[in-house]
Write an enzyme that holds these catalytic residues in place. Structure first.
Site, short mmCIF file in Angstrom:
data_model
loop_
_atom_site.label_atom_id
_atom_site.label_comp_id
_atom_site.label_asym_id
_atom_site.label_seq_id
_atom_site.Cartn_x
_atom_site.Cartn_y
_atom_site.Cartn_z
N TYR A 109 -5.95 -7.01 -0.08
CA TYR A 109 -6.52 -8.28 -0.50
C TYR A 109 -7.40 -8.16 -1.74
CZ TYR A 109 -8.35 -13.04 -0.34
OH TYR A 109 -8.67 -14.32 -0.66
N TYR A 135 -2.33 5.84 3.46
CA TYR A 135 -1.23 4.95 3.78
C TYR A 135 -1.03 3.99 2.61
CZ TYR A 135 1.51 1.51 6.51
OH TYR A 135 2.48 0.65 6.97
#
Length: 294
Positions: A109, A135
């Site tokens: 975000y 990740y």
């Protein structure tokens, strides 16, 4: 980090029809992985619907999996977020002794620059007492960790030991493999790309399809790691349609439908996710029957 070579699975959080955490189903799912050759378990990743679990529920999930596993498989814990300070605080206050590593997603975000991503993982590396798997999943985070940033982090922090690479970009994965430090692991985060990444020099997969079909997936990865190309691809093509199907209407709705078909749990997901439609559910049930009869 030999324990991270092979097949890990990102465990779901099963829910009852009333949307509460189904502890008994979670125990059965853990046992199913252990009995069918999975190498390690990942707790509270994206597939666990981590974003819709409250603090108490997360603790229930963690404790249930630790107890059900009973030390049989290595455990990886998902600890990530888009507030660096909050992630660092969790790492400083949580008992990490049951886990061999944490899996930490790139901040979502906020859309940080590459330098921002570097500084985020630097702070995590300095706070964590155990190894870290980065990740990278741009489809969810809206920002891609470039190979140059990953290599910089791997060289600067010895406890950053691996990346779960889920960018869907094979050339990018190959750059990571070419330039990484010797012992740094590149782990596929895309089921469909598992074999190309392993054959390019990757170390395995953190899988979603693998928890529905653990034996077939773990066998495929073992064959690939032993450079048995044709045999590995036979299993890949056996699983390929099911991989497409479980992501067709969102994760983990698809894999939860497989668990329903297997009799391991309900297919319940929490809003804003919804169940797969009847057409896809029927196709998934047929695929489960076909694969498990072969």
């Amino acid at each position: 980090m030999q324990s991270l070579i092979g097949t890990g699975v990102a465990l779901v959080t099963p829910f009852k029809k009333d949307f509460s955490v189904d502890v008994e189903a979670l125990k059965k799912i853990v046992q199913y992985q252990i009995e069918n050759g999975i190498d390690y378990l990942v707790i509270l990743g994206t597939t666990a619907e981590n974003a819709t679990l409250d603090i108490q529920e997360k603790e229930v999930v963690i404790k249930t999996i630790i107890d059900a596993n009973n030390g049989r498989l290595p455990l990886v814990l998902g600890v990530g977020g888009n507030d660096t300070r909050q992630v660092v605080t969790e790492l400083q206050n949580r008992d990490l002794s049951p886990f061999i590593a944490i899996l930490s997603v790139s901040p979502y975000y906020n859309k940080p620059t590459q330098e921002g991503i570097y500084q985020h993982f630097k702070a995590i590396a300095q706070a964590s007492s155990i190894p870290i798997i980065i990740y990278n999943v741009p489809g969810r985070t809206a920002s891609n960790i470039l190979p140059s940033t990953v290599i910089r982090l791997a060289n600067d922090f010895k406890n950053i030991v691996a990346i779960k690479e889920a960018a869907g970009d094979i050339p990018q994965a190959m750059k990571l493999i070419k330039y990484k430090p010797k012992d740094f692991l590149v782990i596929s985060g895309d089921d469909i790309a598992t074999l190309p990444i392993i054959f390019a020099g990757g170390s395995g997969v953190i899988s979603v399809i693998g928890e529905g079909f653990p034996k077939q997936t773990s066998d495929m990865v073992k064959l690939a790691l032993n450079n048995k190309v044709q045999e590995a691809y036979q299993l890949h093509y056996l699983l390929m349609d099911s991989i497409d199907m479980i992501f067709e209407q969102g994760n983990p709705a698809g894999i939860k439908e497989i668990f329903k078909s297997l009799g391991l749990s309900e297919n319940t997901v929490r809003l804003p996710l919804v169940n797969v439609d009847e057409n896809l559910a029927n196709r998934l049930h047929k695929e489960v029957k076909k694969i498990n009869e072969m």
